[in-house]
Motif scaffolding. Structure first.
Motif, PDB file in Angstrom:
ATOM      1  N   CYS A 100       0.671  -1.256   0.017  1.00 28.27           N
ATOM      2  CA  CYS A 100       0.002  -0.145   0.043  1.00 28.27           C
ATOM      3  C   CYS A 100       0.916   1.462  -0.028  1.00 28.27           C
ATOM      4  O   CYS A 100       2.052   1.322   0.575  1.00 28.27           O
ATOM      5  CB  CYS A 100      -0.943  -0.025   1.294  1.00 28.27           C
ATOM      6  SG  CYS A 100      -1.616   1.541   1.452  1.00 28.27           S
ATOM      7  N   PHE A 101       0.639   2.134  -0.711  1.00 27.44           N
ATOM      8  CA  PHE A 101       1.534   3.199  -0.890  1.00 27.44           C
ATOM      9  C   PHE A 101       0.848   4.641  -0.468  1.00 27.44           C
ATOM     10  O   PHE A 101       1.150   5.837  -0.531  1.00 27.44           O
ATOM     11  CB  PHE A 101       1.996   3.622  -2.324  1.00 27.44           C
ATOM     12  CG  PHE A 101       1.005   3.274  -3.386  1.00 27.44           C
ATOM     13  CD1 PHE A 101       0.755   2.126  -3.795  1.00 27.44           C
ATOM     14  CD2 PHE A 101      -0.084   4.256  -3.917  1.00 27.44           C
ATOM     15  CE1 PHE A 101      -0.074   1.626  -4.765  1.00 27.44           C
ATOM     16  CE2 PHE A 101      -0.926   3.928  -4.768  1.00 27.44           C
ATOM     17  CZ  PHE A 101      -1.225   2.666  -5.348  1.00 27.44           C
ATOM     18  N   GLN A 102      -0.313   4.473   0.108  1.00 29.58           N
ATOM     19  CA  GLN A 102      -1.137   5.256   1.079  1.00 29.58           C
ATOM     20  C   GLN A 102      -1.664   6.711   0.619  1.00 29.58           C
ATOM     21  O   GLN A 102      -2.483   7.326   0.979  1.00 29.58           O
ATOM     22  CB  GLN A 102      -0.089   5.685   2.373  1.00 29.58           C
ATOM     23  CG  GLN A 102       0.111   4.166   2.998  1.00 29.58           C
ATOM     24  CD  GLN A 102       1.657   4.412   3.412  1.00 29.58           C
ATOM     25  OE1 GLN A 102       1.890   5.094   4.196  1.00 29.58           O
ATOM     26  NE2 GLN A 102       2.353   3.410   2.740  1.00 29.58           N
ATOM     27  N   CYS A 104      -3.335   7.313  -1.899  1.00 30.59           N
ATOM     28  CA  CYS A 104      -4.589   7.549  -2.364  1.00 30.59           C
ATOM     29  C   CYS A 104      -5.840   8.098  -1.499  1.00 30.59           C
ATOM     30  O   CYS A 104      -7.030   8.685  -2.138  1.00 30.59           O
ATOM     31  CB  CYS A 104      -5.176   6.373  -2.675  1.00 30.59           C
ATOM     32  SG  CYS A 104      -3.752   5.274  -3.381  1.00 30.59           S
ATOM     33  N   THR A 191      -4.906   4.769   7.234  1.00 29.34           N
ATOM     34  CA  THR A 191      -3.670   4.557   6.258  1.00 29.34           C
ATOM     35  C   THR A 191      -3.002   5.837   6.202  1.00 29.34           C
ATOM     36  O   THR A 191      -3.484   6.965   6.039  1.00 29.34           O
ATOM     37  CB  THR A 191      -4.175   4.051   4.975  1.00 29.34           C
ATOM     38  OG1 THR A 191      -5.076   2.656   5.383  1.00 29.34           O
ATOM     39  CG2 THR A 191      -3.214   3.795   4.145  1.00 29.34           C
ATOM     40  N   HIS A 293     -12.572   5.163  -3.364  1.00 32.98           N
ATOM     41  CA  HIS A 293     -11.763   4.104  -2.650  1.00 32.98           C
ATOM     42  C   HIS A 293     -11.980   2.752  -3.010  1.00 32.98           C
ATOM     43  O   HIS A 293     -10.925   2.062  -3.247  1.00 32.98           O
ATOM     44  CB  HIS A 293     -11.660   4.346  -1.310  1.00 32.98           C
ATOM     45  CG  HIS A 293     -10.080   4.138  -0.682  1.00 32.98           C
ATOM     46  ND1 HIS A 293      -8.975   4.670  -1.062  1.00 32.98           N
ATOM     47  CD2 HIS A 293      -9.619   3.105   0.064  1.00 32.98           C
ATOM     48  CE1 HIS A 293      -7.968   4.393  -0.518  1.00 32.98           C
ATOM     49  NE2 HIS A 293      -8.393   3.540   0.252  1.00 32.98           N
ATOM     50  N   SER A 296     -10.431   2.730  -6.302  1.00 31.04           N
ATOM     51  CA  SER A 296      -8.821   2.847  -6.006  1.00 31.04           C
ATOM     52  C   SER A 296      -8.373   1.282  -6.091  1.00 31.04           C
ATOM     53  O   SER A 296      -7.317   0.867  -6.612  1.00 31.04           O
ATOM     54  CB  SER A 296      -8.735   3.438  -4.836  1.00 31.04           C
ATOM     55  OG  SER A 296      -8.481   4.697  -4.968  1.00 31.04           O
ATOM     56  N   TYR A 297      -9.070   0.314  -5.191  1.00 30.41           N
ATOM     57  CA  TYR A 297      -8.595  -0.924  -5.007  1.00 30.41           C
ATOM     58  C   TYR A 297      -8.352  -1.732  -6.466  1.00 30.41           C
ATOM     59  O   TYR A 297      -7.633  -2.774  -6.609  1.00 30.41           O
ATOM     60  CB  TYR A 297      -9.518  -1.664  -4.030  1.00 30.41           C
ATOM     61  CG  TYR A 297      -9.347  -1.121  -2.741  1.00 30.41           C
ATOM     62  CD1 TYR A 297      -8.721  -0.054  -2.374  1.00 30.41           C
ATOM     63  CD2 TYR A 297      -9.799  -2.193  -1.602  1.00 30.41           C
ATOM     64  CE1 TYR A 297      -8.721   0.302  -0.963  1.00 30.41           C
ATOM     65  CE2 TYR A 297      -9.351  -1.895  -0.320  1.00 30.41           C
ATOM     66  CZ  TYR A 297      -8.959  -0.593   0.003  1.00 30.41           C
ATOM     67  OH  TYR A 297      -8.785  -0.470   1.332  1.00 30.41           O
ATOM     68  N   CYS A 300      -4.835  -0.494  -7.232  1.00 33.66           N
ATOM     69  CA  CYS A 300      -3.578  -0.815  -6.549  1.00 33.66           C
ATOM     70  C   CYS A 300      -3.516  -2.294  -5.934  1.00 33.66           C
ATOM     71  O   CYS A 300      -2.375  -2.844  -5.995  1.00 33.66           O
ATOM     72  CB  CYS A 300      -3.499  -0.081  -4.984  1.00 33.66           C
ATOM     73  SG  CYS A 300      -4.787  -0.669  -3.856  1.00 33.66           S
ATOM     74  N   LYS A 301      -4.642  -2.991  -5.845  1.00 39.15           N
ATOM     75  CA  LYS A 301      -4.445  -4.365  -5.640  1.00 39.15           C
ATOM     76  C   LYS A 301      -3.994  -5.072  -6.736  1.00 39.15           C
ATOM     77  O   LYS A 301      -3.309  -6.251  -6.757  1.00 39.15           O
ATOM     78  CB  LYS A 301      -5.849  -4.863  -5.163  1.00 39.15           C
ATOM     79  CG  LYS A 301      -6.469  -4.358  -3.983  1.00 39.15           C
ATOM     80  CD  LYS A 301      -5.488  -4.183  -2.686  1.00 39.15           C
ATOM     81  CE  LYS A 301      -6.209  -3.449  -1.423  1.00 39.15           C
ATOM     82  NZ  LYS A 301      -5.104  -2.920  -0.311  1.00 39.15           N
ATOM     83  N   GLU A 448      -6.726  -5.765   4.540  1.00 39.41           N
ATOM     84  CA  GLU A 448      -7.428  -4.532   4.095  1.00 39.41           C
ATOM     85  C   GLU A 448      -8.213  -4.725   2.758  1.00 39.41           C
ATOM     86  O   GLU A 448      -8.883  -3.856   2.612  1.00 39.41           O
ATOM     87  CB  GLU A 448      -6.432  -3.551   3.543  1.00 39.41           C
ATOM     88  CG  GLU A 448      -6.787  -1.853   3.655  1.00 39.41           C
ATOM     89  CD  GLU A 448      -5.982  -1.019   2.929  1.00 39.41           C
ATOM     90  OE1 GLU A 448      -5.239  -1.592   2.006  1.00 39.41           O
ATOM     91  OE2 GLU A 448      -6.083   0.048   3.093  1.00 39.41           O
TER      92      GLU A 448
END
Ligand code: SF4
Ligand code: FE
Length: 484
Positions: A100-102, A104, A191, A293, A296-297, A300-301, A448
């Motif tokens: 996770c790069f947080q 977002c 986060t 969000h 977003s997943y 990122c995921k 998460e």
């Protein structure tokens, strides 16, 4: 118009006097703390990639305020293409960090608050939107990392915020003055709290009039007087204390972070207040932030999944089984699942529409489907990665044993896989898989994936509401020749 370099971002954190506790002690220098630094490195990657000509289009965007380029993490989405590019950016950063790069959460909060403040002002003649636009210019000019914070501790879930025995279990306004508001409460599981320059707060649920003190949105610097952060533990986190570059960490450079962020009578000046008691807008703000969000997943995921799938394929090679048909098929299944997550992220973006304020909001139904898949597919991808990796991933000795003059040679002899591969590389790739499926990065990739951006049931409620079941029944009846 500023772009910070990764190094400038890291140095900028040193200027903050953020109060951080870890293992019951105050951390004087959180920037260089070995358990915290990997999460700072992950955010630093969002700055480093924006400097890279190859990634300029994806990592930066043209600001709707100034017409100049800004980091996309500080951008207010101007089109459906912006929404698509956001997901692509998140996949890229996930691939580069494996964690996770947080950053977002701030980006998603910006966009949710932008459209909601516009609508509050339309109804009440307030000036929240102008204030928020001013704040966004400030953020974009300085290329800040802002922590979008939503989740309150919530206490007894059967009781509304104002009926809790302890009123602080939801963050709320305790005083209004001519200069601003004073707030008390906390945001939990937050986060990217410690390594953000500021905290951007939103309510966590739809509210009624009796709860209006809880309908509050504002921004404050992370080191504002009265804020205390208590760092969250992660599985295998103390391995990071075993020395820089310790192989047993699996991914010693990057990671995520969460914290309990406590507000004890924190003062917020009016120019940083974006919602104050307009309780009927709390639910809209929550729904929009959650929608973004959940989108977003899908980025990122999928990016982190790319790393895990790659690691599983490398482990198979190092074991000499890469040509085995069932291994090949498992890798295909992992890719299929991972691309399905990405498809949903792209789809809900492509179907995005302009809000009244002019920024773009994802298609909420598809974003909820995206996140619902995220509550399942990473678990299956992780299961298949563990299947391919084999049991050694969780039974192998430590790096120190491999380095030991007494038993090192034994470890190297008995854990050798394919003769073409260095035994330590074989261990390294297994440790990376362990990190992502059971270790520190598994916070972001597994639990998460389940609870972040709302637990599975939250998406099912939205899918139930927005899935158009009545229209589907009509379709069926018409074709079946049923008059109704
Ligand atoms: Fe970004 Fe994903 Fe971390 Fe959320 S979980 S902050 S979307 S990287
Ligand atoms: Fe998250």
């Amino acid at each position: 118009m500023g772009f910070m370099t990764a190094q400038e971002y890291i140095e900028s954190l040193r200027k903050l006097k953020t109060v951080v506790y870890l293992f019951g002690e105050k951390v004087e220098n959180f920037v260089d703390h070995p358990m915290i630094r990997p999460s700072i490195n992950s955010v630093a990657m969002t700055y480093a990639l924006a400097q890279h000509p190859e990634y300029r289009e994806i990592m930066t965007a043209v600001s709707g305020f100034t017409g100049e380029r800004v980091n996309r993490f500080c951008h207010i989405h101007q089109s459906a293409q912006d929404l698509i590019d956001k997901v692509k950016m998140q996949r890229l950063v996930g691939e580069k960090t494996g964690s996770c790069f947080q950053r977002c959460v701030g980006m998603d909060a910006f966009n949710a608050i932008y459209s909601t403040t516009f609508e509050v002002d339309q109804k009440y003649g307030t000036r929240y939107h102008d204030r928020f636009c001013e704040y966004m210019r400030y953020v974009q000019q300085r290329d800040l990392t802002i922590d979008g914070a939503m989740t309150d501790p919530k206490g007894d879930r059967s009781l509304s915020p104002s009926r809790q025995e302890d009123p602080d279990l939801y963050l709320h306004i305790v005083e209004k003055t001519k200069d601003g508001i004073i707030v008390t409460g906390a945001k939990a599981h937050q986060t990217g709290a410690v390594n953000s320059h500021e905290q951007l707060i939103m309510p966590t649920i739809a509210l009624k009039e009796e709860d209006k003190a809880y309908a509050v949105s504002f921004a404050v610097p992370s080191d504002a007087a009265g804020i205390t952060m208590i760092y969250g533990r992660q599985s295998c986190d103390t391995r990071k204390l075993e020395g820089e570059g310790c192989m047993d960490c699996g991914n010693c450079k990057f990671g995520g972070q969460e914290a309990l962020v406590v507000f004890d009578r924190v003062f917020v000046p009016w120019d940083r207040v974006f919602l104050c008691e307009e309780y009927e807008f709390a639910g809209i703000l929550v729904e929009r932030f959650a929608g973004y969000h959940r989108q977003s997943y899908g980025g990122c995921k999928a990016g982190v999944g790319d790393v895990l799938i790659g690691a599983a394929a490398v482990a198979a090679e190092y074991n000499g089984v890469e040509k085995t048909s069932h291994v090949k098929d498992k890798l295909i299944e992992m890719m299929h699942l991972n691309e399905t997550l990405y498809c949903c992220g792209i789809a809900c973006s492509a179907e995005g529409k302009a809000t009244a304020s002019g920024n773009y909001q994802i298609d909420n139904l598809l974003a909820n489907v995206c996140k619902q898949n995220v509550t399942r597919f990473p678990y299956e991808i992780a299961r298949l990665a563990e299947d391919i990796a084999g049991g050694l991933m969780v039974t192998m000795p430590s790096e120190r044993d491999f380095d030991s003059p007494e038993v090192g040679a034994l470890c190297r002899k008995y854990f050798k896989g394919s003769s073409r591969v260095d035994v330590m590389d074989r261990m390294r790739i297994l440790r990376l898989i362990e990190n992502m499926t059971l270790g520190a990065a598994a916070v972001g990739y597994r639990t998460e994936s389940l609870h972040g951006a709302g637990s599975p049931q939250a998406q099912r409620i939205m899918i139930g509401r927005q899935g158009g079941l009545d229209a589907k029944k009509e379709l069926a009846k018409r074709l079946a020749g049923i008059e109704s």
